[in-house]
Design a protein around this motif. Structure first.
Motif, mmCIF file in Angstrom:
data_model
loop_
_atom_site.group_PDB
_atom_site.id
_atom_site.type_symbol
_atom_site.label_atom_id
_atom_site.label_comp_id
_atom_site.label_asym_id
_atom_site.label_seq_id
_atom_site.Cartn_x
_atom_site.Cartn_y
_atom_site.Cartn_z
ATOM 1 N N GLU A 166 -8.926 -1.798 -4.378
ATOM 2 C CA GLU A 166 -9.018 -0.423 -3.892
ATOM 3 C C GLU A 166 -8.145 0.551 -4.672
ATOM 4 O OE1 GLU A 166 -8.014 2.131 0.189
ATOM 5 O OE2 GLU A 166 -8.020 -0.068 0.240
ATOM 6 N N LEU A 167 -6.906 0.146 -5.000
ATOM 7 C CA LEU A 167 -5.924 1.103 -5.509
ATOM 8 C C LEU A 167 -5.447 0.875 -6.941
ATOM 9 C CD1 LEU A 167 -3.516 1.571 -2.431
ATOM 10 C CD2 LEU A 167 -5.526 2.926 -3.066
ATOM 11 N N ARG A 226 0.841 -1.201 0.000
ATOM 12 C CA ARG A 226 0.000 0.000 0.000
ATOM 13 C C ARG A 226 0.876 1.251 0.000
ATOM 14 N NH1 ARG A 226 -5.076 1.736 1.336
ATOM 15 N NH2 ARG A 226 -5.767 -0.404 1.811
ATOM 16 N N ASP A 227 1.876 1.265 0.868
ATOM 17 C CA ASP A 227 2.776 2.403 0.956
ATOM 18 C C ASP A 227 3.531 2.599 -0.354
ATOM 19 O OD1 ASP A 227 3.900 4.543 2.370
ATOM 20 O OD2 ASP A 227 5.595 3.334 3.068
ATOM 21 N N LEU A 241 -6.616 -4.945 -1.556
ATOM 22 C CA LEU A 241 -5.809 -3.759 -1.844
ATOM 23 C C LEU A 241 -5.812 -3.447 -3.333
ATOM 24 C CD1 LEU A 241 -3.779 -1.578 -0.855
ATOM 25 C CD2 LEU A 241 -1.966 -3.252 -1.287
ATOM 26 N N GLN A 291 1.120 4.072 -3.027
ATOM 27 C CA GLN A 291 0.780 5.466 -2.757
ATOM 28 C C GLN A 291 1.975 6.380 -2.997
ATOM 29 O OE1 GLN A 291 -0.835 5.014 1.222
ATOM 30 N NE2 GLN A 291 -2.935 4.926 0.437
#
Length: 343
Positions: A174-175, A113-114, A171, A117
């Motif tokens: 979502e992204l 995730r990091d 995840l 982003q």
């Protein structure tokens, strides 16, 4: 359903003619792979030898890199291909990250995730001229000067991540623009774990199923003679056994009642009994994971099992060599609409 060509096991030097032939035969996309070479080098060679097909990395190992180095590679490949490049990332597993790449490992979903982003922040700074100020738990990128800002372009860079477990799948929903699923899966696992987790991630982001693509390199046991089918079956059993020996795939085996096999195969792998492991993959387990038939049957078999579940597929071991016209005719069958899509 799109039909793609995978380049797993090919060197960057050798994959250019393979990619060019894949485009000529009618494949929709080509996937570079990080096995014996760098996935981005493979992707560049494939992009330079083609004009229309999409080319993606399936996968490039995210945690062996950092978001900035990955962003530079993806940005240039998107520019040189006029938007045909797809950035596909995967976490790999802890022993490889720590012992093969000598890089830090932590909870993979949170780190991914990091990473994603941070990557978005870097690309936004390049595209919009905004100040780069990303400060996450694992990655911090706070410096970008004009000297190091790449030449501007407007080509979008779709992002996909590899996922087996529910949390990484969520995840991706979502992204990301899609998921790179594994051929080591079953319909029961897709319906019970993968798709529910995907929809949860989509709901979190206020997105719909049409916003993502799901790709998987499927095990296709095929041949024209009994000998060819037998050889394809042997290779597929051994490859399934290799993956099934890894704890990460225990849940896939559980979905069809073969969970206990994982521990047995893991023990055999530690003893170096690789060639014997395939014998434990019986016909029932093989049928749950692989498609079995002649090459001409693969489009129908794929639609019957995966229509409504997967959007694009490839054959894990490639296609039998032979008449190019025959291959083109087979590939055309993947574009046909199914009579009754599966849920």
């Amino acid at each position: 359903m799109k039909i793609d060509m995978g380049l797993i096991g090919s060197s960057a030097a050798a994959c250019a003619p393979v990619a060019a032939e894949a485009e000529a035969q009618g494949f929709d996309g080509v996937w570079a792979s990080e096995s014996v070479t760098d996935a981005f080098l493979q992707a560049q060679a494939a992009l330079l030898s083609t004009r229309e097909v999409s080319v993606g990395t399936a996968i490039a190992v995210a945690f062996a890199r950092n978001p900035m180095s990955t962003a530079y590679l993806a940005w240039d490949l998107a520019a040189m291909s006029r938007g045909r490049f797809i950035l596909g990332l995967g976490s790999q597993v802890q022993p490889h990250i720590e012992r093969r790449f000598s890089m830090p490992w932590s909870a993979p979903v949170a780190r991914m995730r990091d990473f994603l982003q941070a990557l978005d922040a870097i690309l936004a700074a390049w595209r919009n001229g905004s100040r780069l100020d990303y400060q996450g738990p694992h990655y911090q990128h706070t410096l970008m000067t004009p000297v190091f800002t790449p030449h501007h372009h407007e080509y979008r860079i779709p992002k996909m991540i590899a996922a087996v477990g529910a949390r990484m799948t969520e995840l991706g929903g979502e992204l990301c623009d899609g998921l790179l699923l594994h051929g080591m899966t079953t319909v029961a696992y897709l319906d019970g774990v993968t798709l529910p987790a995907l929809h949860q991630g989509l709901a979190t982001a206020g997105r719909s199923r049409s916003d993502v693509e799901l790709y998987a390199p499927l095990f296709m046991v095929m041949g024209d003679t009994e000998e060819e089918v037998a050889e394809s079956t042997r290779k597929t059993r051994e490859q399934i056994a290799f993956y099934a020996s890894t704890p990460a795939y225990r849940a896939v085996l559980d979905s069809v009642g073969y969970g206990e096999l994982q521990g047995e195969l893991q023990k055999m792998s530690r003893e170096g009994r690789w060639t014997e492991m395939g014998d434990l993959v019986d016909d029932t387990l093989l049928a749950h994971i692989a498609l079995v038939g002649r090459p001409e049957e693969m489009p129908r078999l794929c639609r019957e099992r995966y229509a409504g579940r997967l959007d694009r597929v490839s054959s894990y071991f490639g296609w039998p060599s032979g008449d190019p016209d025959r291959v083109r005719e087979i590939l055309a069958g993947f574009a046909e609409r199914p009579a009754s899509p599966q849920p």
